[in-house]
Scaffold this motif. Sequence first.
Motif, PDB file in Angstrom:
ATOM      1  N   ILE A 151     -20.854  19.561  18.252  1.00 18.75           N
ATOM      2  CA  ILE A 151     -21.339  20.796  18.591  1.00 18.75           C
ATOM      3  C   ILE A 151     -20.508  22.246  19.086  1.00 18.75           C
ATOM      4  O   ILE A 151     -21.069  23.266  19.311  1.00 18.75           O
ATOM      5  CB  ILE A 151     -22.129  20.344  20.030  1.00 18.75           C
ATOM      6  N   SER A 152     -19.229  22.322  18.930  1.00 15.51           N
ATOM      7  CA  SER A 152     -18.354  23.271  19.228  1.00 15.51           C
ATOM      8  C   SER A 152     -17.963  23.866  17.873  1.00 15.51           C
ATOM      9  O   SER A 152     -17.290  24.672  17.818  1.00 15.51           O
ATOM     10  CB  SER A 152     -17.172  22.976  19.893  1.00 15.51           C
ATOM     11  N   ARG A 153     -18.357  23.313  16.695  1.00 18.12           N
ATOM     12  CA  ARG A 153     -18.351  23.318  15.304  1.00 18.12           C
ATOM     13  C   ARG A 153     -16.543  23.498  15.206  1.00 18.12           C
ATOM     14  O   ARG A 153     -15.976  24.486  14.443  1.00 18.12           O
ATOM     15  CB  ARG A 153     -18.801  25.139  15.189  1.00 18.12           C
ATOM     16  N   GLY A 154     -16.086  22.454  15.405  1.00 21.48           N
ATOM     17  CA  GLY A 154     -14.698  22.092  15.311  1.00 21.48           C
ATOM     18  C   GLY A 154     -13.794  22.590  16.094  1.00 21.48           C
ATOM     19  O   GLY A 154     -12.315  22.607  15.534  1.00 21.48           O
ATOM     20  N   ARG A 155     -14.111  22.868  17.458  1.00 28.21           N
ATOM     21  CA  ARG A 155     -13.265  23.286  18.405  1.00 28.21           C
ATOM     22  C   ARG A 155     -12.778  22.213  19.488  1.00 28.21           C
ATOM     23  O   ARG A 155     -12.026  22.644  20.451  1.00 28.21           O
ATOM     24  CB  ARG A 155     -13.801  24.730  19.109  1.00 28.21           C
ATOM     25  N   ALA A 156     -12.905  20.984  19.075  1.00 29.52           N
ATOM     26  CA  ALA A 156     -12.605  19.954  20.066  1.00 29.52           C
ATOM     27  C   ALA A 156     -11.231  19.458  19.893  1.00 29.52           C
ATOM     28  O   ALA A 156     -10.753  19.407  18.982  1.00 29.52           O
ATOM     29  CB  ALA A 156     -13.620  18.890  19.960  1.00 29.52           C
ATOM     30  N   GLY A 157     -10.620  19.099  21.067  1.00 26.55           N
ATOM     31  CA  GLY A 157      -9.298  18.400  21.008  1.00 26.55           C
ATOM     32  C   GLY A 157      -9.433  17.193  21.999  1.00 26.55           C
ATOM     33  O   GLY A 157     -10.656  16.976  22.397  1.00 26.55           O
ATOM     34  N   TRP A 158      -8.431  16.654  22.593  1.00 26.61           N
ATOM     35  CA  TRP A 158      -8.490  15.305  23.081  1.00 26.61           C
ATOM     36  C   TRP A 158      -7.119  15.147  23.896  1.00 26.61           C
ATOM     37  O   TRP A 158      -6.194  15.072  23.107  1.00 26.61           O
ATOM     38  CB  TRP A 158      -8.931  14.308  22.269  1.00 26.61           C
ATOM     39  N   ARG A 159      -7.237  15.131  25.028  1.00 27.60           N
ATOM     40  CA  ARG A 159      -6.047  14.816  25.934  1.00 27.60           C
ATOM     41  C   ARG A 159      -6.178  13.355  26.644  1.00 27.60           C
ATOM     42  O   ARG A 159      -6.918  13.189  27.284  1.00 27.60           O
ATOM     43  CB  ARG A 159      -5.902  15.777  27.188  1.00 27.60           C
ATOM     44  N   ILE A 160      -5.253  12.333  25.982  1.00 28.67           N
ATOM     45  CA  ILE A 160      -5.383  11.106  26.194  1.00 28.67           C
ATOM     46  C   ILE A 160      -4.845  10.704  27.833  1.00 28.67           C
ATOM     47  O   ILE A 160      -4.090  11.289  28.066  1.00 28.67           O
ATOM     48  CB  ILE A 160      -4.567  10.278  25.125  1.00 28.67           C
ATOM     49  N   GLU A 161      -5.514   9.856  28.255  1.00 33.89           N
ATOM     50  CA  GLU A 161      -5.078   9.112  29.743  1.00 33.89           C
ATOM     51  C   GLU A 161      -5.290   7.726  29.636  1.00 33.89           C
ATOM     52  O   GLU A 161      -6.078   7.343  29.152  1.00 33.89           O
ATOM     53  CB  GLU A 161      -5.940  10.227  30.872  1.00 33.89           C
ATOM     54  N   VAL A 162      -4.253   7.085  30.669  1.00 34.91           N
ATOM     55  CA  VAL A 162      -4.627   5.617  30.872  1.00 34.91           C
ATOM     56  C   VAL A 162      -5.089   5.497  32.406  1.00 34.91           C
ATOM     57  O   VAL A 162      -4.916   6.317  33.109  1.00 34.91           O
ATOM     58  CB  VAL A 162      -3.532   4.862  30.579  1.00 34.91           C
ATOM     59  N   SER A 163      -5.774   4.407  32.626  1.00 30.37           N
ATOM     60  CA  SER A 163      -5.983   4.230  33.941  1.00 30.37           C
ATOM     61  C   SER A 163      -5.295   3.082  34.347  1.00 30.37           C
ATOM     62  O   SER A 163      -5.344   1.617  33.949  1.00 30.37           O
ATOM     63  CB  SER A 163      -7.676   3.652  33.844  1.00 30.37           C
TER      64      SER A 163
END
Length: 133
Positions: free
Chosen positions: A98-110
């Motif tokens: 939906i962002s046309r290729g602008r997504a990233g991802w910051r990983i976190e753990v619980s």
Amino acid sequence: MTPAPPFTGRRRLHLAAALDQRSVYDAGEYLAAARLAERGALDFVTADDGLARPGPDALAVLSRVAPATRRIGLVPTVTTTHTEPFHVQAAVATLDWISRGRAGWRIEVSATEAEARLFGRRPAAPADALWRE
């Protein structure tokens, strides 16, 4: 003294802003902040998230921001400890679409027992073990 080597490539500083507003539940506030960051020529915005903290879901917030922005990258924090990998993949891929290729991802753990109890499938583990996993 040895002279510095010649500049051989383009170096770029990436600038970002955090949209973390834990007590804000109005999408308009997040949208206004993201648009301001975009106008200010920042490269991306982040949205923090955690399973046991109050506030809206980071992926959902940035999914709302995506169609109303054009250039800025959108990087939510997504916790992976208790979430099935295919759910994380589908959610981040949807944001990317939906962002046309602008997504990233910051990983976190619980790593807290309170977060583990929300799922009831496994007990909490030390953070270093979770990062290795």
